[in-house]
Design an enzyme around this catalytic site. Structure first.
Site, PDB file in Angstrom:
ATOM      1  N   HIS A 118      -5.900   1.972  -4.412  1.00  0.00           N
ATOM      2  CA  HIS A 118      -4.886   1.476  -3.485  1.00  0.00           C
ATOM      3  C   HIS A 118      -4.453   0.060  -3.860  1.00  0.00           C
ATOM      4  CE1 HIS A 118      -7.801  -0.843  -0.607  1.00  0.00           C
ATOM      5  NE2 HIS A 118      -8.317  -0.762  -1.818  1.00  0.00           N
TER       6      HIS A 118
ATOM      7  N   HIS B  43      -2.607   1.412   6.807  1.00  0.00           N
ATOM      8  CA  HIS B  43      -2.981   1.305   5.393  1.00  0.00           C
ATOM      9  C   HIS B  43      -3.203   2.683   4.791  1.00  0.00           C
ATOM     10  CE1 HIS B  43      -4.256  -0.956   1.882  1.00  0.00           C
ATOM     11  NE2 HIS B  43      -5.227  -0.055   1.715  1.00  0.00           N
TER      12      HIS B  43
ATOM     13  N   CYS C 171       0.817  -1.225   0.000  1.00  0.00           N
ATOM     14  CA  CYS C 171       0.000   0.000   0.000  1.00  0.00           C
ATOM     15  C   CYS C 171       0.843   1.265   0.000  1.00  0.00           C
ATOM     16  CB  CYS C 171      -0.971  -0.009   1.181  1.00  0.00           C
ATOM     17  SG  CYS C 171      -0.231   0.173   2.825  1.00  0.00           S
TER      18      CYS C 171
END
Length: 344
Positions: A320, A308, A259
């Site tokens: 993402h 994240h 990520c």
């Protein structure tokens, strides 16, 4: 005569024990039979457990990334310090040679003081501590000795710094190895659970994942939200060019990403340097707490521990790299616990 004694009968106690044991065995068998169907989790239960393990793996991945980044930084710093020490040692040797040449010239002319001869085979620090000696040295020699003393102190500090950094590097490498093992352990557990599914269940899960990827890549409506800035838009467009690239823990492009690897790589393509890990990216710009204030290209931080990150894509969507087993794609911002946005 043949014996007419009756055969010995088993005792009532022994019969009772045997009967009880047999009954218990039957009961246990029945319980096992009844429990057997529920021992194997359903496809949805497996998916929930796998998703939880993937999230834990991603948490460990960001810590792994942090340790890796620290290791690389320490290696560069150690290399710089060691180069400085090497150059400093050369300068110190030249200073000593210069002072030795002066002393030799004085000796040949008969003007060298015995204390200077003593210096040539001893530590200049000790020599300079004796103030009476300075009266017997020329101004040029005093200057040379002072420079030698300063250089020695500087080298001692640099060597101590290098030693400390090497210890820190060893600790960081150990932490890196542990985090790598933790990530691999979580991924291994997830794979073991997936392997327990039937072929039909695996196919159903694969179709769900493929459907999510197709819908995000082909039919997502991003609306007409404005970009946060020109550089944020450039970073977002760089990330868009990587839709479909696989998630790989610790990867930061150009063919695979985790990520924070995606977001840091994308901003680098826009000529902007941001930190490597999500927790640091959370502090890299201005925080945007209301989702209604988000603009295209803003970073979006998720989960309480900030493990994240993705890009805001507009119309309640984020772009993402979700987790292991997925690819870079769009998803609803509501699929994860939103914390805040970051405008770079």
């Amino acid at each position: 005569m043949a014996s007419h004694r009756r055969p010995k009968q088993p005792s009532r106690t022994r019969v009772t024990v045997l009967t009880t044991a047999a009954a218990a065995a039957v009961a246990l068998s029945a319980q096992a039979a009844n429990a057997a169907p529920s021992e194997k989790p359903s496809k949805d239960e497996v998916k929930a457990k796998v998703d939880a393990l993937y999230e834990q793996a991603e948490q460990a991945t960001e810590k792994y990334n942090g340790a890796k980044e620290k290791q690389e930084k320490l290696q560069k710093e150690i290399s710089t310090v060691q180069d400085n020490v090497a150059r400093g040692q050369e300068e110190l040797n030249e200073l000593r040679e210069g002072l030795g040449s002066m002393a030799s010239a004085q000796y040949r002319s008969g003007g060298i003081d015995p204390s200077v001869q003593l210096f040539l085979s001893s530590d200049p620090d000790d020599y300079l501590d004796k103030a009476s000696t300075l009266d017997q040295l020329s101004a040029q020699q005093v200057d040379a000795l002072t420079k030698i003393q300063d250089k020695q102190r500087e080298l001692a500090q640099q060597r101590a710094e290098a030693t400390d950094k090497l210890k820190d590097l060893a600790t960081t490498r150990e932490e890196l190895g542990k985090k790598k093992e933790e990530v691999q352990s979580k991924l291994g557990e997830a794979q073991k659970l997936l392997n327990s599914l039937t072929a039909a269940e695996k196919a159903a899960l694969a179709e769900e994942e493929a459907r999510a990827t197709r819908s995000s890549a082909e039919r997502v409506d991003l609306g007409d939200a404005k970009p946060a800035s020109g550089r944020a838009m450039a970073a977002f467009q760089a990330a868009q060019s990587k839709i479909g690239s696989p998630y790989v823990y610790g990867a930061s492009g150009p063919s695979s990403f985790d990520c924070s690897g995606l977001t840091s790589w994308a901003f680098a393509q826009a000529g902007v340097g941001i930190p490597r890990i999500s927790q640091d990216q959370a502090n890299a710009g201005t925080r945007i707490y209301s989702q209604s204030d988000l603009m295209v290209g803003d970073l979006v931080i998720f989960y309480g521990d900030l493990h994240h990150v993705g890009f805001y894509a507009g119309n309640g969507q984020v772009l993402h790299a979700p987790r292991s087993g997925t690819v870079v794609r769009y998803e609803s911002i509501g699929n994860m616990p939103y914390q805040f946005g970051v405008r770079i």
